[in-house]
Scaffold this motif. Structure first.
Motif, PDB file in Angstrom:
ATOM      1  N   THR A  37      41.228  39.652  46.271  1.00  0.00           N
ATOM      2  CA  THR A  37      40.545  39.207  45.057  1.00  0.00           C
ATOM      3  C   THR A  37      41.142  39.885  43.830  1.00  0.00           C
ATOM      4  N   ASP A  38      40.588  39.573  42.696  1.00  0.00           N
ATOM      5  CA  ASP A  38      41.017  40.226  41.452  1.00  0.00           C
ATOM      6  C   ASP A  38      40.621  41.696  41.419  1.00  0.00           C
ATOM      7  N   ASN A  39      39.760  42.119  42.333  1.00  0.00           N
ATOM      8  CA  ASN A  39      39.319  43.514  42.391  1.00  0.00           C
ATOM      9  C   ASN A  39      39.953  44.301  43.526  1.00  0.00           C
ATOM     10  N   THR A  40      40.758  43.662  44.354  1.00  0.00           N
ATOM     11  CA  THR A  40      41.397  44.346  45.480  1.00  0.00           C
ATOM     12  C   THR A  40      42.341  45.427  44.967  1.00  0.00           C
ATOM     13  N   VAL A  41      42.296  46.582  45.622  1.00  0.00           N
ATOM     14  CA  VAL A  41      43.244  47.663  45.337  1.00  0.00           C
ATOM     15  C   VAL A  41      44.173  47.768  46.543  1.00  0.00           C
ATOM     16  N   TYR A  42      45.474  47.661  46.287  1.00  0.00           N
ATOM     17  CA  TYR A  42      46.505  47.727  47.331  1.00  0.00           C
ATOM     18  C   TYR A  42      47.308  48.986  47.036  1.00  0.00           C
ATOM     19  N   GLU A  43      47.160  49.982  47.895  1.00  0.00           N
ATOM     20  CA  GLU A  43      47.746  51.296  47.658  1.00  0.00           C
ATOM     21  C   GLU A  43      48.807  51.576  48.709  1.00  0.00           C
ATOM     22  N   VAL A  44      49.972  52.042  48.266  1.00  0.00           N
ATOM     23  CA  VAL A  44      51.031  52.418  49.211  1.00  0.00           C
ATOM     24  C   VAL A  44      51.300  53.912  49.069  1.00  0.00           C
ATOM     25  N   LEU A  45      51.379  54.583  50.196  1.00  0.00           N
ATOM     26  CA  LEU A  45      51.578  56.027  50.183  1.00  0.00           C
ATOM     27  C   LEU A  45      53.017  56.374  50.522  1.00  0.00           C
ATOM     28  N   TRP A  51      58.622  49.249  43.624  1.00  0.00           N
ATOM     29  CA  TRP A  51      57.330  48.890  44.222  1.00  0.00           C
ATOM     30  C   TRP A  51      56.306  49.905  43.730  1.00  0.00           C
ATOM     31  N   PRO A  52      55.258  49.445  43.053  1.00  0.00           N
ATOM     32  CA  PRO A  52      54.253  50.382  42.516  1.00  0.00           C
ATOM     33  C   PRO A  52      53.433  51.044  43.623  1.00  0.00           C
ATOM     34  N   ARG A  53      52.945  52.251  43.347  1.00  0.00           N
ATOM     35  CA  ARG A  53      52.117  52.972  44.319  1.00  0.00           C
ATOM     36  C   ARG A  53      50.720  52.355  44.440  1.00  0.00           C
ATOM     37  N   VAL A  54      50.198  51.824  43.332  1.00  0.00           N
ATOM     38  CA  VAL A  54      48.883  51.192  43.337  1.00  0.00           C
ATOM     39  C   VAL A  54      48.991  49.849  42.624  1.00  0.00           C
ATOM     40  N   ILE A  55      48.498  48.818  43.294  1.00  0.00           N
ATOM     41  CA  ILE A  55      48.485  47.467  42.720  1.00  0.00           C
ATOM     42  C   ILE A  55      47.031  47.044  42.659  1.00  0.00           C
ATOM     43  N   ARG A  56      46.624  46.567  41.499  1.00  0.00           N
ATOM     44  CA  ARG A  56      45.227  46.168  41.315  1.00  0.00           C
ATOM     45  C   ARG A  56      45.143  44.670  41.070  1.00  0.00           C
ATOM     46  N   GLY A  57      44.452  43.998  41.959  1.00  0.00           N
ATOM     47  CA  GLY A  57      44.175  42.582  41.788  1.00  0.00           C
ATOM     48  C   GLY A  57      45.189  41.653  42.419  1.00  0.00           C
ATOM     49  N   ARG A  58      44.711  40.469  42.683  1.00  0.00           N
ATOM     50  CA  ARG A  58      45.489  39.427  43.359  1.00  0.00           C
ATOM     51  C   ARG A  58      46.746  39.032  42.579  1.00  0.00           C
ATOM     52  N   THR A  59      46.623  38.858  41.283  1.00  0.00           N
ATOM     53  CA  THR A  59      47.765  38.421  40.466  1.00  0.00           C
ATOM     54  C   THR A  59      48.894  39.440  40.518  1.00  0.00           C
ATOM     55  N   ILE A 115      45.356  50.604  56.526  1.00  0.00           N
ATOM     56  CA  ILE A 115      43.914  50.794  56.630  1.00  0.00           C
ATOM     57  C   ILE A 115      43.274  49.864  55.599  1.00  0.00           C
ATOM     58  N   ILE A 116      42.434  48.971  56.079  1.00  0.00           N
ATOM     59  CA  ILE A 116      41.908  47.882  55.244  1.00  0.00           C
ATOM     60  C   ILE A 116      40.384  47.958  55.218  1.00  0.00           C
ATOM     61  N   ARG A 117      39.835  48.029  54.024  1.00  0.00           N
ATOM     62  CA  ARG A 117      38.375  47.994  53.874  1.00  0.00           C
ATOM     63  C   ARG A 117      37.961  46.610  53.417  1.00  0.00           C
ATOM     64  N   ILE A 118      36.988  46.045  54.083  1.00  0.00           N
ATOM     65  CA  ILE A 118      36.534  44.680  53.802  1.00  0.00           C
ATOM     66  C   ILE A 118      35.140  44.729  53.190  1.00  0.00           C
ATOM     67  N   GLU A 119      34.968  43.971  52.111  1.00  0.00           N
ATOM     68  CA  GLU A 119      33.657  43.810  51.475  1.00  0.00           C
ATOM     69  C   GLU A 119      33.473  42.343  51.141  1.00  0.00           C
ATOM     70  N   ASN A 120      32.313  41.816  51.457  1.00  0.00           N
ATOM     71  CA  ASN A 120      31.992  40.413  51.156  1.00  0.00           C
ATOM     72  C   ASN A 120      33.049  39.447  51.695  1.00  0.00           C
ATOM     73  N   ARG A 121      33.556  39.767  52.918  1.00  0.00           N
ATOM     74  CA  ARG A 121      34.506  38.906  53.640  1.00  0.00           C
ATOM     75  C   ARG A 121      35.859  38.752  52.931  1.00  0.00           C
ATOM     76  N   LYS A 122      36.192  39.750  52.097  1.00  0.00           N
ATOM     77  CA  LYS A 122      37.496  39.815  51.429  1.00  0.00           C
ATOM     78  C   LYS A 122      38.033  41.244  51.544  1.00  0.00           C
ATOM     79  N   VAL A 123      39.344  41.405  51.344  1.00  0.00           N
ATOM     80  CA  VAL A 123      39.940  42.736  51.352  1.00  0.00           C
ATOM     81  C   VAL A 123      39.586  43.420  50.032  1.00  0.00           C
ATOM     82  N   ALA A 124      38.896  44.549  50.130  1.00  0.00           N
ATOM     83  CA  ALA A 124      38.532  45.317  48.936  1.00  0.00           C
ATOM     84  C   ALA A 124      39.576  46.392  48.649  1.00  0.00           C
ATOM     85  N   HIS A 125      40.075  47.026  49.722  1.00  0.00           N
ATOM     86  CA  HIS A 125      41.049  48.106  49.545  1.00  0.00           C
ATOM     87  C   HIS A 125      42.018  48.092  50.717  1.00  0.00           C
TER      88      HIS A 125
END
Length: 154
Positions: A37-45, A51-59, A115-125
């Protein structure tokens, strides 16, 4: 006939398909980009140039993957291991990807743990770990010589 919605991302299709299989009916949406979603946080360690370390949102995630598919074409993704915890609200996946670096035709093989956290049937983190040395070796390798080229002595 219209182009499929995510056709530009076909070089990463094995990864997207593997993730979608791993998450199964815990999330809604057919494609990887449909489950974020637009609120998903995709973090790479790990640090990979460009490639950014933190990507915020679907776009922004789609923009980052556009850069990925411009540089790497995957042929397969496999070795999937799925661990669910917290009643399916947290999913840990282990997997491998296999492809080529497009600029050099160098083989690319890597292992990941996400490691994927799911909220409201979407990937949150999403928190991603990978074999950084494998990525570095593939991305910094010199181009493979053409099959018919001959070395010239000087």
């Amino acid at each position: 006939m219209p182009k499929p919605k995510y056709a530009a991302f076909n070089p990463a299709a094995p990864y997207f398909d593997l993730v979608r299989e791993a998450l199964g009916d815990l999330v809604d949406g057919e494609h990887f980009f449909d489950v974020v979603t637009d609120n998903t946080v995709y973090e790479v360690l790990y640090d990979v140039p460009g490639w950014p370390r933190v990507i915020r949102g679907r776009t922004d995630l789609m923009t980052a993957f556009r850069g990925y598919v411009d540089n790497i074409a995957l042929q397969s993704a496999d070795q999937l291991v799925v661990h669910q915890t917290e009643g399916g609200r947290v999913v840990v996946i282990e997997y491998g990807v296999h492809g080529i670096i497009l600029a050099t035709d160098v083989k690319y093989d890597n292992r990941f743990c996400s490691i994927i956290r799911i909220e409201n049937r979407k990937v949150a983190h999403w928190r991603d770990y990978m074999d950084s040395l494998a990525a570095w070796n593939a991305l910094t390798a010199r181009a493979r010589p053409a099959a018919n080229s001959q070395e010239v002595s000087r």
